[in-house]
Design a protein around this motif. Sequence first.
Motif, mmCIF file in Angstrom:
data_model
loop_
_atom_site.group_PDB
_atom_site.id
_atom_site.type_symbol
_atom_site.label_atom_id
_atom_site.label_comp_id
_atom_site.label_asym_id
_atom_site.label_seq_id
_atom_site.Cartn_x
_atom_site.Cartn_y
_atom_site.Cartn_z
ATOM 1 N N THR A 246 -53.285 -45.523 84.752
ATOM 2 C CA THR A 246 -51.864 -45.871 84.863
ATOM 3 C C THR A 246 -51.180 -45.790 83.506
ATOM 4 O OG1 THR A 246 -52.292 -47.333 86.749
ATOM 5 C CG2 THR A 246 -50.234 -47.670 85.552
ATOM 6 N N LEU A 247 -51.819 -46.333 82.484
ATOM 7 C CA LEU A 247 -51.232 -46.327 81.144
ATOM 8 C C LEU A 247 -51.137 -44.922 80.573
ATOM 9 C CD1 LEU A 247 -53.016 -49.461 79.644
ATOM 10 C CD2 LEU A 247 -50.606 -49.276 80.279
ATOM 11 N N VAL A 248 -52.167 -44.121 80.799
ATOM 12 C CA VAL A 248 -52.161 -42.745 80.289
ATOM 13 C C VAL A 248 -51.040 -41.941 80.929
ATOM 14 C CG1 VAL A 248 -53.455 -40.571 80.390
ATOM 15 C CG2 VAL A 248 -54.579 -42.645 79.611
ATOM 16 N N LYS A 249 -50.754 -42.245 82.197
ATOM 17 C CA LYS A 249 -49.748 -41.482 82.940
ATOM 18 C C LYS A 249 -48.323 -41.895 82.571
ATOM 19 C CE LYS A 249 -49.513 -38.599 86.633
ATOM 20 N NZ LYS A 249 -50.325 -37.389 86.865
ATOM 21 N N ALA A 250 -48.156 -43.136 82.098
ATOM 22 C CA ALA A 250 -46.804 -43.681 81.879
ATOM 23 C C ALA A 250 -46.386 -43.574 80.415
ATOM 24 C CB ALA A 250 -46.765 -45.140 82.317
ATOM 25 N N ASP A 251 -45.078 -43.516 80.212
ATOM 26 C CA ASP A 251 -44.491 -43.591 78.875
ATOM 27 C C ASP A 251 -44.108 -45.053 78.662
ATOM 28 O OD1 ASP A 251 -43.308 -43.154 76.438
ATOM 29 O OD2 ASP A 251 -41.481 -42.265 77.260
ATOM 30 N N VAL A 252 -45.034 -45.821 78.113
ATOM 31 C CA VAL A 252 -44.916 -47.281 78.110
ATOM 32 C C VAL A 252 -44.062 -47.777 76.957
ATOM 33 C CG1 VAL A 252 -46.201 -49.459 78.003
ATOM 34 C CG2 VAL A 252 -47.182 -47.483 79.197
ATOM 35 N N ASN A 253 -43.127 -48.677 77.269
ATOM 36 C CA ASN A 253 -42.401 -49.425 76.253
ATOM 37 C C ASN A 253 -43.250 -50.668 75.963
ATOM 38 O OD1 ASN A 253 -40.678 -51.352 74.956
ATOM 39 N ND2 ASN A 253 -38.898 -50.187 75.644
ATOM 40 N N TRP A 254 -44.106 -50.578 74.958
ATOM 41 C CA TRP A 254 -45.091 -51.634 74.721
ATOM 42 C C TRP A 254 -44.443 -52.957 74.339
ATOM 43 C CZ3 TRP A 254 -50.012 -51.427 76.088
ATOM 44 C CH2 TRP A 254 -50.579 -50.177 76.335
ATOM 45 N N SER A 255 -43.378 -52.911 73.575
ATOM 46 C CA SER A 255 -42.712 -54.141 73.158
ATOM 47 C C SER A 255 -42.188 -54.903 74.374
ATOM 48 C CB SER A 255 -41.573 -53.812 72.194
ATOM 49 O OG SER A 255 -40.867 -54.982 71.845
ATOM 50 N N TRP A 256 -41.503 -54.182 75.270
ATOM 51 C CA TRP A 256 -40.953 -54.831 76.467
ATOM 52 C C TRP A 256 -42.078 -55.333 77.367
ATOM 53 C CZ3 TRP A 256 -41.137 -54.969 81.662
ATOM 54 C CH2 TRP A 256 -40.087 -55.620 82.334
ATOM 55 N N LEU A 257 -43.109 -54.515 77.552
ATOM 56 C CA LEU A 257 -44.205 -54.891 78.441
ATOM 57 C C LEU A 257 -44.907 -56.153 77.971
ATOM 58 C CD1 LEU A 257 -46.145 -54.327 80.796
ATOM 59 C CD2 LEU A 257 -47.427 -52.802 79.282
ATOM 60 N N LEU A 258 -45.238 -56.228 76.689
ATOM 61 C CA LEU A 258 -45.941 -57.404 76.163
ATOM 62 C C LEU A 258 -45.057 -58.645 76.208
ATOM 63 C CD1 LEU A 258 -47.837 -55.808 73.144
ATOM 64 C CD2 LEU A 258 -48.792 -56.513 75.355
ATOM 65 N N PRO A 287 -50.320 -48.934 66.712
ATOM 66 C CA PRO A 287 -50.995 -49.803 65.730
ATOM 67 C C PRO A 287 -50.805 -51.297 66.002
ATOM 68 C CG PRO A 287 -49.921 -47.971 64.626
ATOM 69 C CD PRO A 287 -49.503 -47.889 66.063
ATOM 70 N N THR A 288 -49.602 -51.698 66.415
ATOM 71 C CA THR A 288 -49.356 -53.123 66.656
ATOM 72 C C THR A 288 -50.183 -53.649 67.821
ATOM 73 O OG1 THR A 288 -47.431 -52.502 68.020
ATOM 74 C CG2 THR A 288 -47.015 -53.098 65.709
ATOM 75 N N VAL A 289 -50.340 -52.832 68.866
ATOM 76 C CA VAL A 289 -51.145 -53.232 70.026
ATOM 77 C C VAL A 289 -52.627 -53.179 69.670
ATOM 78 C CG1 VAL A 289 -51.654 -52.772 72.448
ATOM 79 C CG2 VAL A 289 -49.357 -52.335 71.566
ATOM 80 N N GLU A 291 -53.920 -53.788 66.855
ATOM 81 C CA GLU A 291 -54.217 -54.983 66.068
ATOM 82 C C GLU A 291 -54.442 -56.190 66.966
ATOM 83 O OE1 GLU A 291 -52.152 -57.646 62.477
ATOM 84 O OE2 GLU A 291 -51.280 -55.730 63.098
ATOM 85 N N LEU A 292 -53.688 -56.282 68.058
ATOM 86 C CA LEU A 292 -53.840 -57.402 68.981
ATOM 87 C C LEU A 292 -55.203 -57.400 69.658
ATOM 88 C CD1 LEU A 292 -50.322 -57.433 70.721
ATOM 89 C CD2 LEU A 292 -51.213 -59.115 69.099
ATOM 90 N N ILE A 293 -55.630 -56.242 70.171
ATOM 91 C CA ILE A 293 -56.891 -56.215 70.912
ATOM 92 C C ILE A 293 -58.108 -56.237 69.985
ATOM 93 C CG2 ILE A 293 -55.829 -54.985 72.839
ATOM 94 C CD1 ILE A 293 -57.518 -52.545 71.983
ATOM 95 N N ALA A 294 -57.871 -56.022 68.684
ATOM 96 C CA ALA A 294 -58.972 -56.085 67.733
ATOM 97 C C ALA A 294 -59.281 -57.515 67.299
ATOM 98 C CB ALA A 294 -58.657 -55.234 66.504
ATOM 99 N N SER A 295 -58.459 -58.468 67.724
ATOM 100 C CA SER A 295 -58.651 -59.858 67.303
ATOM 101 C C SER A 295 -59.909 -60.437 67.946
ATOM 102 C CB SER A 295 -57.436 -60.708 67.694
ATOM 103 O OG SER A 295 -57.388 -60.892 69.103
ATOM 104 N N ALA A 296 -60.514 -61.393 67.282
ATOM 105 C CA ALA A 296 -61.731 -62.031 67.795
ATOM 106 C C ALA A 296 -61.457 -62.756 69.107
ATOM 107 C CB ALA A 296 -62.272 -63.002 66.751
ATOM 108 N N ARG A 297 -60.268 -63.309 69.230
ATOM 109 C CA ARG A 297 -59.926 -64.045 70.455
ATOM 110 C C ARG A 297 -59.916 -63.128 71.667
ATOM 111 N NH1 ARG A 297 -57.306 -68.252 72.802
ATOM 112 N NH2 ARG A 297 -55.793 -67.742 74.410
ATOM 113 N N ILE A 298 -59.271 -61.970 71.554
ATOM 114 C CA ILE A 298 -59.196 -61.043 72.688
ATOM 115 C C ILE A 298 -60.566 -60.450 72.972
ATOM 116 C CG2 ILE A 298 -58.218 -58.861 73.506
ATOM 117 C CD1 ILE A 298 -56.322 -61.303 73.568
ATOM 118 N N ARG A 299 -61.310 -60.140 71.939
ATOM 119 C CA ARG A 299 -62.657 -59.592 72.145
ATOM 120 C C ARG A 299 -63.539 -60.599 72.886
ATOM 121 N NH1 ARG A 299 -63.300 -58.198 67.424
ATOM 122 N NH2 ARG A 299 -64.566 -59.901 66.582
#
Length: 390
Positions: A246-258, A287-289, A291-299
């Motif tokens: 789904t993400l690969v297919k869409a042109d995502v506005n990451w700021s709005w989505l998050l 890069p901003t996203v 950084e979020l998923i690289a955090s220890a909490r999300i991992r």
Amino acid sequence: MKVNLSPEVTLLLMACSVELPAEKRDKITQFINQQSIDWNRLYVLAERHRLKPFLFRSLRQIVTVSEPFIAALKQDCQLTATDNLLKIHQYHTVAALLSEYGIEHMPLKGIYLAEHVYPDSSLRISGDIDLLVRPKDVFATIDLLQRHQYHLSEKQDLQWRQGEERILSDLFEVSLFKPFFNNSQFDIDLHWQIMGFNQHYALFDLAYVQLQPAFEAERKIVLLATHHGVNNIWQQIYYINDLYFTLVKADVNWSWLLQELSRCGFREVFLAGLYWCQQIWNLPLPPTVQELIASARIRSLAEAYAKNWETDKPREFSHLVLKQLTLLLTAQTSLGNQVKTCTTFFTSRVFRYSLFRLGKRLIYVPKELGFITIFIRAVQSLFRFLPGRR
């Protein structure tokens, strides 16, 4: 926390590939040669995670895999491809019928993703045909489907007979089936609201998706994360694949989505799924996203979800409800959302309708009297945790 995935689950993750490059083929071959694979368990888990098409495409190129195993996967995949084509055709028949009668609708999940999101519809094993309609069209849609050989189950028929106001108050979907051939049937799950965690926490409808056409794709991703991540705790690997394609297919506005996911309290759950999209598929992210998923909490949260992949069957009933609560609580970053998670969990357990079977008769108890039945439902839930009921 480090999650230790079994060789079978690890191999399933490695097999998630549309085209198998030589480098990955060699890596899978080396892994199989070095690990002690329980091939019977691998087959069961491939069924449980709906990954047989991916597994077949990958392992058919590995010469060390036994021919009977590949032959069994091939036969299953041929049946899946045929089944998907039949369901897609049936969906288009139903969609044309709804359009003819002016009933606006939107397809959800399996059939829609197989046809419009996956690179090959045979890669996405589908179950029910899920449709989202407006609340005002629910009864017209059910009546229309019943006039075209669809039937309500015994429980749904009892609820149907309680009247329009009661149905829209107590339920968010109904299931209908249409006999097809021998013991097979087409199943439709007709939704008018999508529940997030429980009915007191969040509800989404067709108007929500269509509210801002510029963000329709992002709102559909919110629904996907709600169903797959919040309600079903990412407990099947194909949920991750759904999110990736789904993400690969869409042109995502990451700021709005998050921001929207944060408003719902579902951002961390989504990020945990996103973590596995990158681990399995190497999904490119801003890069901003990243950084979020690289955090220890999300991992750590992502690894907690992955622990559910090892069971032979998906969690359901009380086991699933308990996991929904614990994982969503873990995912919350604010005290307010933690309080909301707990309070809505308990109120949704008390103020809800109930169906009980007395002998051969089904008894309906409206949600206004739900507090009377809470003790019966509590005992039923505890009974499901007994070892013999797992």
